[in-house]
Design an enzyme around this catalytic site. Structure first.
Site, PDB file in Angstrom:
ATOM      1  N   HIS A   1       0.814  -1.225   0.000  1.00 50.06           N
ATOM      2  CA  HIS A   1       0.000   0.000   0.000  1.00 50.06           C
ATOM      3  C   HIS A   1       0.844   1.270   0.000  1.00 50.06           C
ATOM      4  O   HIS A   1       0.296   2.367  -0.054  1.00 50.06           O
ATOM      5  CB  HIS A   1      -0.927   0.023   1.221  1.00 50.06           C
ATOM      6  CG  HIS A   1      -0.183   0.261   2.512  1.00 50.06           C
ATOM      7  ND1 HIS A   1       0.521  -0.732   3.144  1.00 50.06           N
ATOM      8  CD2 HIS A   1      -0.012   1.375   3.250  1.00 50.06           C
ATOM      9  CE1 HIS A   1       1.086  -0.241   4.232  1.00 50.06           C
ATOM     10  NE2 HIS A   1       0.782   1.042   4.324  1.00 50.06           N
TER      11      HIS A   1
HETATM   12  C1  UD1 Z   1      -1.694   5.412   6.386  1.00 47.47           C
HETATM   13  C2  UD1 Z   1      -0.338   5.818   6.961  1.00 47.47           C
HETATM   14  C3  UD1 Z   1       0.680   4.708   6.699  1.00 47.47           C
HETATM   15  C4  UD1 Z   1       0.179   3.370   7.190  1.00 47.47           C
HETATM   16  C5  UD1 Z   1      -1.182   3.080   6.576  1.00 47.47           C
HETATM   17  C6  UD1 Z   1      -1.746   1.763   7.065  1.00 47.47           C
HETATM   18  C7  UD1 Z   1       0.139   8.249   6.889  1.00 47.47           C
HETATM   19  C8  UD1 Z   1       0.982   9.282   6.247  1.00 47.47           C
HETATM   20  N1  UD1 Z   1       0.181   7.029   6.319  1.00 47.47           N
HETATM   21  O1  UD1 Z   1      -1.534   5.318   4.957  1.00 47.47           O
HETATM   22  O2  UD1 Z   1       1.881   5.031   7.370  1.00 47.47           O
HETATM   23  O3  UD1 Z   1       1.100   2.357   6.831  1.00 47.47           O
HETATM   24  O4  UD1 Z   1      -2.068   4.168   6.940  1.00 47.47           O
HETATM   25  O5  UD1 Z   1      -2.899   1.404   6.404  1.00 47.47           O
HETATM   26  O6  UD1 Z   1      -0.512   8.524   7.868  1.00 47.47           O
HETATM   27  N2  UD1 Z   1      -8.906   4.792   2.399  1.00 47.47           N
HETATM   28  C9  UD1 Z   1     -10.136   4.201   2.429  1.00 47.47           C
HETATM   29  N3  UD1 Z   1     -10.679   3.873   3.647  1.00 47.47           N
HETATM   30  C10 UD1 Z   1     -10.032   4.100   4.812  1.00 47.47           C
HETATM   31  C11 UD1 Z   1      -8.780   4.727   4.772  1.00 47.47           C
HETATM   32  C12 UD1 Z   1      -8.226   5.062   3.564  1.00 47.47           C
HETATM   33  O7  UD1 Z   1     -10.746   3.971   1.406  1.00 47.47           O
HETATM   34  O8  UD1 Z   1     -10.580   3.759   5.894  1.00 47.47           O
HETATM   35  C13 UD1 Z   1      -8.304   5.127   1.089  1.00 47.47           C
HETATM   36  C14 UD1 Z   1      -8.649   6.510   0.628  1.00 47.47           C
HETATM   37  O9  UD1 Z   1      -8.754   6.507  -0.746  1.00 47.47           O
HETATM   38  C15 UD1 Z   1      -7.422   7.319   1.021  1.00 47.47           C
HETATM   39  C16 UD1 Z   1      -6.323   6.294   0.839  1.00 47.47           C
HETATM   40  O10 UD1 Z   1      -6.889   5.052   1.195  1.00 47.47           O
HETATM   41  O11 UD1 Z   1      -7.250   8.463   0.263  1.00 47.47           O
HETATM   42  C17 UD1 Z   1      -5.117   6.584   1.673  1.00 47.47           C
HETATM   43  O12 UD1 Z   1      -5.474   6.733   3.060  1.00 47.47           O
HETATM   44  P1  UD1 Z   1      -4.559   7.619   4.029  1.00 47.47           P
HETATM   45  O13 UD1 Z   1      -5.119   7.625   5.397  1.00 47.47           O
HETATM   46  O14 UD1 Z   1      -4.267   8.918   3.390  1.00 47.47           O
HETATM   47  O15 UD1 Z   1      -3.176   6.860   4.028  1.00 47.47           O
HETATM   48  P2  UD1 Z   1      -2.802   5.303   3.995  1.00 47.47           P
HETATM   49  O16 UD1 Z   1      -2.278   4.964   2.643  1.00 47.47           O
HETATM   50  O17 UD1 Z   1      -3.876   4.457   4.560  1.00 47.47           O
END
Ligand code: UD1
Length: 362
Positions: free
Chosen positions: A206
C-alpha cells in the site's frame, strides 16, 4: 490523578495503543482518554480492529477521513485543538508515524501539554516517505521518546536529543501479537481460504512509492503472478491499492492472486502465522514475521526497522519483478536449512506496554 490522552488514527496505531491502555487500566491513579482522529474510517480498516483488540470505544472521534496530506493534517490540527482544551490531559501519548501522530503532537506541544511518543527513533533516512517526515518532526516535539529497539536510541542521540528524554521500552506491537496469537490461530484462517496444510504466500502492498505509479505496481503484480504459479498467493488489499490496480488497468496481472478485502487483526495474524513467506511493504508485518519466524521480503529500498533484517527474518528487495522472483527462489531454497527460526530482539517480550506506563506514571 494523572490523565493520559491516547491518539489513534490509522490501522497500524490500534495494535500499539491496546497493550498500553491495558497496562494503564491496571495502574491505580491513571485516567485514560482515547481519541480517534478518523483518518481510517472503513469498518475493515478501523472498527474490526477495535473489536479484535478489545479496545474501548473512543471517547472522541474527529471523523477527519481522507484527503491530501495537507488537508488531512490540517483538519486534524483544527478539530483536535478543542478536544485538547476540553480534556486537559497531563500527557498526550502518540503512536508510530502516521499523519494523526504529528498533527496532534504539534497542537499539544504548542499548548504546553507534554507529549510522549511510542515507537520513537525509527529512521528509514528516506525523506520521500511521508512517515519519515512524521517520525522526524514528532521526535523533535516529544518530551518523552519511548523506543522499540536500541537503534532508535542511537538515532535520537545522533540528532541531538538528550538522553534524559529517551527511554528504551521495547516493541508494543509484539505485546499484542503474543497476547492474541492463540486466539488468531483458533480462527482457522488457512482452512477458510482453502490453503490448509499447503505452502502459501501472504502479501500486502500500500506504500505510495509502490502503488501510486503504474511501473512499480506492475512489477510487483508480475512477481506475485509468477509466485502464484508455484503456490497460492493471498493478498488482503488496502483500499488505495485496489483503486490503483483498477485505475492503471492492471486487473489481468492480479488474476491468479486471491484478492481479499482488508482483513482484521486476528485474521491477518492467523493467516501469516502459517504462511510459507510474506511479501510486503508494511512496517508492522516486518516485525510480526520476525517474531513468528516467517520469512519476509520487503519491497522497499530501505527500512526504519533494521533489527528485522539483522536479527530477524526480513530482507529488502527492489520493486522489480526479476529481483523479487530471484529473492523468492532463494527464500524457498533456504527454508530447508532452518534459517527462519522465530527471533525475539531485545525488549520484544510482551511487556513493552507495562514499561510505557511505568515511564509515564513515574
Ligand atoms: C496510512 C499511513 C501509513 C500506514 C497506513 C496503514 C500516513 C501518512 N500514512 O496510509 O503510514 O502504513 O495508513 O494502512 O498517515 N482509504 C479508504 N478507507 C479508509 C482509509 C483510507 O478507502 O478507511 C483510502 C482513501 O482513498 C485514502 C487512501 O486510502 O485516500 C489513503 O489513506 P490515508 O489515510 O491517506 O493513508 P494510507 O495509505 O492508509
Amino acid at each position: 490523578m494523572t490523565r493520559l490522552m491516547h491518539i489513534v488514527g490509522a490501522r497500524p496505531n490500534f495494535m500499539k495503543v491496546a497493550p498500553v491502555m491495558r497496562a494503564g487500566r491496571a495502574h491505580a491513579g491513571l485516567e485514560q482518554v482515547l481519541v480517534h482522529t478518523g483518518q481510517h474510517y472503513d469498518p475493515a480498516m478501523s472498527d474490526s480492529f477495535f473489536n479484535d483488540l478489545q479496545l474501548p470505544p473512543p471517547d472522541v472521534n474527529l471523523g477527519v477521513g481522507s484527503g491530501t496530506h495537507a488537508q488531512q493534517t490540517a483538519r486534524i490540527i483544527l478539530d483536535f485543538e478543542p478536544v485538547l482544551d476540553q480534556y486537559k490531559p497531563d500527557w498526550l501519548v502518540v503512536y508510530g508515524d502516521v499523519n494523526s501522530t504529528i498533527a496532534t503532537a504539534l497542537v499539544a506541544s504548542k499548548k504546553g501539554v507534554k507529549v510522549a511518543h511510542v515507537e520513537a527513533g525509527l529512521r528509514s533516512r528516506d525523506r520521500s516517505m511521508p512517515e519519515e517526515i512524521n517520525r522526524l518532526l514528532t521526535d523533535q516535539l516529544a518530551d518523552l521518546l519511548l523506543t522499540p529497539s536500541r537503534d532508535g536510541d542511537a538515532n535520537l542521540l545522533a540528532e541531538g536529543i538528550p538522553q534524559e528524554r529517551i527511554r528504551f521500552v521495547g516493541n508494543v506491537m509484539v505485546d499484542t501479537l503474543l497476547h492474541l496469537r492463540g486466539k488468531a490461530r483458533e480462527l482457522g484462517m488457512p482452512a477458510r481460504h482453502g490453503v490448509e496444510g499447503m505452502p502459501y504466500a501472504v502479501c500486502t502492498f500500500h506504500r505510495p512509492s509502490n502503488v501510486d505509479r503504474p511501473e512499480p505496481l506492475r512489477e510487483i503484480l508480475g512477481a506475485l503472478d509468477d509466485l502464484a504459479g508455484r503456490m497460492p498467493v493471498v493478498f488482503p488489499i488496502h483500499p488505495r491499492t485496489r483503486q490503483r490496480i483498477a485505475e492503471f488497468g492492471l486487473q489481468d496481472l492480479a488474476r491468479r492472486v486471491t484478492l481479499l478485502d482488508p482483513l482484521g487483526y486476528l485474521e491477518t495474524v492467523g493467516l501469516v502465522e502459517r504462511s510459507t513467506l510474506v511479501l510486503t511493504d508494511s512496517g508492522g508485518l516486518q516485525e510480526e514475521t520476525t517474531v513468528l519466524g516467517v520469512p519476509c521480503l520487503t519491497a522497499r529500498p530501505n527500512t526504519e526497522r533494521p533489527v528485522t533484517v539483522t536479527e530477524g527474518t526480513n530482507r529488502l528487495v527492489a520493486s522489480r519483478r526479476s529481483e523479487i522472483d530471484a529473492a523468492v527462489a532463494e527464500v524457498l531454497a533456504a527454508i530447508e536449512s532452518g534459517a527462519y527460526a522465530p527471533r525475539q530482539p531485545e525488549g520484544w517480550d510482551g511487556r513493552a506496554g507495562e514499561r510505557v506506563i511505568a515511564a509515564l506514571a513515574g
